[in-house]
Design a protein around this motif. Structure first.
Motif, PDB file in Angstrom:
ATOM      1  N   LEU A  23      57.796  45.369  95.873  1.00  0.00           N
ATOM      2  CA  LEU A  23      56.568  45.053  96.582  1.00  0.00           C
ATOM      3  C   LEU A  23      56.425  46.043  97.731  1.00  0.00           C
ATOM      4  CD1 LEU A  23      54.230  43.011  96.521  1.00  0.00           C
ATOM      5  CD2 LEU A  23      55.459  41.671  98.223  1.00  0.00           C
ATOM      6  N   GLY A  24      56.116  47.277  97.420  1.00  0.00           N
ATOM      7  CA  GLY A  24      55.910  48.291  98.423  1.00  0.00           C
ATOM      8  C   GLY A  24      54.526  48.208  99.021  1.00  0.00           C
ATOM      9  N   GLU A  25      54.191  49.171  99.856  1.00  0.00           N
ATOM     10  CA  GLU A  25      52.901  49.132 100.527  1.00  0.00           C
ATOM     11  C   GLU A  25      51.746  49.214  99.534  1.00  0.00           C
ATOM     12  OE1 GLU A  25      52.784  52.088 103.545  1.00  0.00           O
ATOM     13  OE2 GLU A  25      54.330  51.141 104.774  1.00  0.00           O
ATOM     14  N   ARG A  26      51.887  50.015  98.505  1.00  0.00           N
ATOM     15  CA  ARG A  26      50.792  50.146  97.537  1.00  0.00           C
ATOM     16  C   ARG A  26      50.572  48.844  96.771  1.00  0.00           C
ATOM     17  NH1 ARG A  26      51.622  56.253  94.995  1.00  0.00           N
ATOM     18  NH2 ARG A  26      51.481  57.361  96.990  1.00  0.00           N
ATOM     19  N   GLU A  27      51.672  48.217  96.346  1.00  0.00           N
ATOM     20  CA  GLU A  27      51.545  46.949  95.633  1.00  0.00           C
ATOM     21  C   GLU A  27      50.937  45.878  96.528  1.00  0.00           C
ATOM     22  OE1 GLU A  27      54.161  48.832  95.708  1.00  0.00           O
ATOM     23  OE2 GLU A  27      54.591  49.411  93.647  1.00  0.00           O
ATOM     24  N   MET A  28      51.370  45.877  97.802  1.00  0.00           N
ATOM     25  CA  MET A  28      50.808  44.912  98.746  1.00  0.00           C
ATOM     26  C   MET A  28      49.323  45.156  98.954  1.00  0.00           C
ATOM     27  SD  MET A  28      51.295  42.312 100.734  1.00  0.00           S
ATOM     28  CE  MET A  28      53.027  42.169 101.166  1.00  0.00           C
ATOM     29  N   THR A  29      48.922  46.423  99.046  1.00  0.00           N
ATOM     30  CA  THR A  29      47.509  46.751  99.222  1.00  0.00           C
ATOM     31  C   THR A  29      46.686  46.259  98.047  1.00  0.00           C
ATOM     32  OG1 THR A  29      48.050  48.696 100.551  1.00  0.00           O
ATOM     33  CG2 THR A  29      45.872  48.646  99.533  1.00  0.00           C
ATOM     34  N   THR A  30      47.185  46.450  96.839  1.00  0.00           N
ATOM     35  CA  THR A  30      46.465  45.998  95.643  1.00  0.00           C
ATOM     36  C   THR A  30      46.311  44.481  95.637  1.00  0.00           C
ATOM     37  OG1 THR A  30      47.303  47.871  94.373  1.00  0.00           O
ATOM     38  CG2 THR A  30      46.495  45.988  93.119  1.00  0.00           C
ATOM     39  N   ALA A  31      47.390  43.777  95.992  1.00  0.00           N
ATOM     40  CA  ALA A  31      47.333  42.313  96.012  1.00  0.00           C
ATOM     41  C   ALA A  31      46.348  41.808  97.072  1.00  0.00           C
ATOM     42  CB  ALA A  31      48.727  41.744  96.268  1.00  0.00           C
ATOM     43  N   MET A  32      46.372  42.444  98.243  1.00  0.00           N
ATOM     44  CA  MET A  32      45.463  42.031  99.318  1.00  0.00           C
ATOM     45  C   MET A  32      44.012  42.323  98.956  1.00  0.00           C
ATOM     46  SD  MET A  32      47.763  43.352 102.543  1.00  0.00           S
ATOM     47  CE  MET A  32      46.521  43.002 103.780  1.00  0.00           C
ATOM     48  N   ALA A  33      43.762  43.443  98.273  1.00  0.00           N
ATOM     49  CA  ALA A  33      42.396  43.791  97.881  1.00  0.00           C
ATOM     50  C   ALA A  33      41.815  42.744  96.943  1.00  0.00           C
ATOM     51  CB  ALA A  33      42.378  45.164  97.226  1.00  0.00           C
ATOM     52  N   ALA A  34      42.646  42.215  96.052  1.00  0.00           N
ATOM     53  CA  ALA A  34      42.163  41.192  95.123  1.00  0.00           C
ATOM     54  C   ALA A  34      41.738  39.927  95.867  1.00  0.00           C
ATOM     55  CB  ALA A  34      43.260  40.867  94.105  1.00  0.00           C
ATOM     56  N   VAL A  35      42.517  39.550  96.894  1.00  0.00           N
ATOM     57  CA  VAL A  35      42.162  38.360  97.673  1.00  0.00           C
ATOM     58  C   VAL A  35      40.878  38.601  98.466  1.00  0.00           C
ATOM     59  CG1 VAL A  35      42.915  36.803  99.513  1.00  0.00           C
ATOM     60  CG2 VAL A  35      44.569  37.639  97.829  1.00  0.00           C
ATOM     61  N   MET A  36      40.733  39.813  99.013  1.00  0.00           N
ATOM     62  CA  MET A  36      39.540  40.109  99.812  1.00  0.00           C
ATOM     63  C   MET A  36      38.278  40.137  98.958  1.00  0.00           C
ATOM     64  SD  MET A  36      40.707  42.816 102.751  1.00  0.00           S
ATOM     65  CE  MET A  36      41.438  43.997 101.627  1.00  0.00           C
ATOM     66  N   ARG A  37      38.411  40.559  97.708  1.00  0.00           N
ATOM     67  CA  ARG A  37      37.242  40.535  96.830  1.00  0.00           C
ATOM     68  C   ARG A  37      36.765  39.114  96.586  1.00  0.00           C
ATOM     69  NH1 ARG A  37      40.008  44.786  94.141  1.00  0.00           N
ATOM     70  NH2 ARG A  37      40.926  43.303  92.660  1.00  0.00           N
ATOM     71  N   ALA A  38      37.710  38.197  96.531  1.00  0.00           N
ATOM     72  CA  ALA A  38      37.355  36.803  96.271  1.00  0.00           C
ATOM     73  C   ALA A  38      36.953  36.054  97.535  1.00  0.00           C
ATOM     74  CB  ALA A  38      38.527  36.089  95.590  1.00  0.00           C
ATOM     75  N   HIS A  39      37.482  36.469  98.692  1.00  0.00           N
ATOM     76  CA  HIS A  39      37.231  35.745  99.945  1.00  0.00           C
ATOM     77  C   HIS A  39      36.928  36.727 101.070  1.00  0.00           C
ATOM     78  CE1 HIS A  39      38.988  32.244  97.881  1.00  0.00           C
ATOM     79  NE2 HIS A  39      39.976  33.048  97.521  1.00  0.00           N
ATOM     80  N   GLY A  40      36.090  37.706 100.820  1.00  0.00           N
ATOM     81  CA  GLY A  40      35.846  38.777 101.777  1.00  0.00           C
ATOM     82  C   GLY A  40      35.340  38.318 103.125  1.00  0.00           C
ATOM     83  N   ASP A  41      34.529  37.255 103.154  1.00  0.00           N
ATOM     84  CA  ASP A  41      33.941  36.823 104.425  1.00  0.00           C
ATOM     85  C   ASP A  41      34.985  36.256 105.382  1.00  0.00           C
ATOM     86  OD1 ASP A  41      34.332  34.754 102.580  1.00  0.00           O
ATOM     87  OD2 ASP A  41      32.855  33.467 103.571  1.00  0.00           O
ATOM     88  N   ARG A  42      36.162  35.928 104.887  1.00  0.00           N
ATOM     89  CA  ARG A  42      37.217  35.363 105.741  1.00  0.00           C
ATOM     90  C   ARG A  42      38.066  36.444 106.406  1.00  0.00           C
ATOM     91  NH1 ARG A  42      40.370  31.010 102.190  1.00  0.00           N
ATOM     92  NH2 ARG A  42      41.499  30.834 104.165  1.00  0.00           N
ATOM     93  N   PHE A  43      37.895  37.700 106.004  1.00  0.00           N
ATOM     94  CA  PHE A  43      38.750  38.777 106.501  1.00  0.00           C
ATOM     95  C   PHE A  43      37.904  39.970 106.962  1.00  0.00           C
ATOM     96  CE2 PHE A  43      40.850  36.607 102.897  1.00  0.00           C
ATOM     97  CZ  PHE A  43      41.871  35.962 103.595  1.00  0.00           C
ATOM     98  N   PRO A  44      37.239  39.846 108.114  1.00  0.00           N
ATOM     99  CA  PRO A  44      36.355  40.936 108.558  1.00  0.00           C
ATOM    100  C   PRO A  44      37.086  42.187 109.029  1.00  0.00           C
ATOM    101  CG  PRO A  44      36.478  39.209 110.222  1.00  0.00           C
ATOM    102  CD  PRO A  44      37.192  38.683 109.021  1.00  0.00           C
ATOM    103  N   HIS A  45      38.344  42.085 109.442  1.00  0.00           N
ATOM    104  CA  HIS A  45      39.049  43.230 110.015  1.00  0.00           C
ATOM    105  C   HIS A  45      39.964  43.961 109.023  1.00  0.00           C
ATOM    106  CE1 HIS A  45      37.527  41.847 113.832  1.00  0.00           C
ATOM    107  NE2 HIS A  45      38.144  40.694 113.687  1.00  0.00           N
ATOM    108  N   LEU A  46      40.405  43.286 107.984  1.00  0.00           N
ATOM    109  CA  LEU A  46      41.349  43.887 107.055  1.00  0.00           C
ATOM    110  C   LEU A  46      40.799  45.096 106.292  1.00  0.00           C
ATOM    111  CD1 LEU A  46      43.320  40.863 105.544  1.00  0.00           C
ATOM    112  CD2 LEU A  46      44.285  42.872 106.670  1.00  0.00           C
ATOM    113  N   PRO A  47      39.572  45.051 105.775  1.00  0.00           N
ATOM    114  CA  PRO A  47      39.096  46.211 104.989  1.00  0.00           C
ATOM    115  C   PRO A  47      39.126  47.520 105.757  1.00  0.00           C
ATOM    116  CG  PRO A  47      37.671  44.313 104.636  1.00  0.00           C
ATOM    117  CD  PRO A  47      38.602  43.940 105.751  1.00  0.00           C
ATOM    118  N   ALA A  48      38.675  47.501 107.020  1.00  0.00           N
ATOM    119  CA  ALA A  48      38.658  48.734 107.805  1.00  0.00           C
ATOM    120  C   ALA A  48      40.074  49.236 108.055  1.00  0.00           C
ATOM    121  CB  ALA A  48      37.936  48.503 109.128  1.00  0.00           C
ATOM    122  N   ALA A  49      40.988  48.332 108.366  1.00  0.00           N
ATOM    123  CA  ALA A  49      42.365  48.736 108.625  1.00  0.00           C
ATOM    124  C   ALA A  49      43.009  49.311 107.371  1.00  0.00           C
ATOM    125  CB  ALA A  49      43.174  47.541 109.134  1.00  0.00           C
ATOM    126  N   MET A  50      42.766  48.693 106.225  1.00  0.00           N
ATOM    127  CA  MET A  50      43.357  49.170 104.980  1.00  0.00           C
ATOM    128  C   MET A  50      42.760  50.507 104.553  1.00  0.00           C
ATOM    129  SD  MET A  50      43.665  45.573 102.907  1.00  0.00           S
ATOM    130  CE  MET A  50      44.249  46.374 101.419  1.00  0.00           C
TER     131      MET A  50
END
Length: 217
Positions: free
Chosen positions: A161-188
């Motif tokens: 579970l390196g940084e790339r794998e973590m990024t992919t997993a987080m992106a999937a959650v943000m696609r489903a619940h994007g309105d709950r994470f306003p700061h994560l997309p810009a940081a990623m």
């Protein structure tokens, strides 16, 4: 002319040694994880009975301690360049040992026997801190934080579970619940897709903190 096959020699089996026992146990842990290690399994792999191992070790806790000693090996010689360079080298070398034997992370948790090599690593790190204006507790805590940082990254690497794998997993959650994470997309997006830098970043920040404390004193 073909030489005749050598006949098996008769006689007793060679006596077991602690390094041989540790090597067999490490082979099991490297391949299958620490949970697969048992006195019975190691004895069987060596061609002995379980009771034979009890002549050398009281139980599994002592076996794991022996494995850890052999896996991490002797501490490194002090690196030149001052306390910070010395601790950077120490932390990187310790991480290397954990990456080669991921089960060693689990083996360092909880109440357990300690060996001279493991304590030697502590002594080697303390040698780099000996001239700094820190209390004994602060020096030990510095070592604990550095070692813990390396163990965490080694554990993450072992779990694939390196940084790339973590990024992919987080992106999937943000696609489903994007309105709950306003700061994560810009940081990623700003982080990009570079190589894993978590260990070096954390190592630098830990030592920055120690350096800041020292300078204030």
């Amino acid at each position: 002319m073909v030489a005749p096959e050598a006949r098996p020699k008769r006689g007793p089996k060679p006596a077991l040694t602690l390094p041989a026992i540790a090597e067999a146990a490490i082979a099991v842990a490297d391949a299958e994880g620490l949970a697969a290690v048992s006195m019975q399994r190691v004895a069987a792999d060596l061609g002995y009975t379980k009771m034979s191992l009890y002549r050398y070790l009281p139980g599994k806790a002592e076996l794991v301690a022996l494995m850890l000693e052999q896996a991490i090996g002797a501490p490194p010689e002090p690196a030149p360049g001052g306390w910070r360079a010395g601790l950077e080298d120490w932390a990187r070398r310790l991480l290397e040992r954990y990456l080669v034997h991921p089960w060693a992370v689990e083996a360092t948790v909880g109440k357990r026997p300690l060996g001279p090599y493991e304590m030697g690593w502590m002594e080697a790190a303390l040698a780099h801190l000996r001239e700094l204006p820190l209390t004994g507790a602060e020096r030990l805590d510095t070592i604990a934080v550095l070692a813990g940082h390396g163990r965490m990254l080694a554990q993450q690497s072992a779990a694939m579970l390196g940084e790339r794998e973590m990024t992919t997993a987080m992106a999937a959650v943000m696609r489903a619940h994007g309105d709950r994470f306003p700061h994560l997309p810009a940081a990623m997006a700003d982080a990009g897709q570079g190589a894993d830098q978590a260990f070096e970043y954390g190592l630098a920040r830990i030592l920055d903190g120690v350096e800041g404390l020292v300078s204030r004193r």
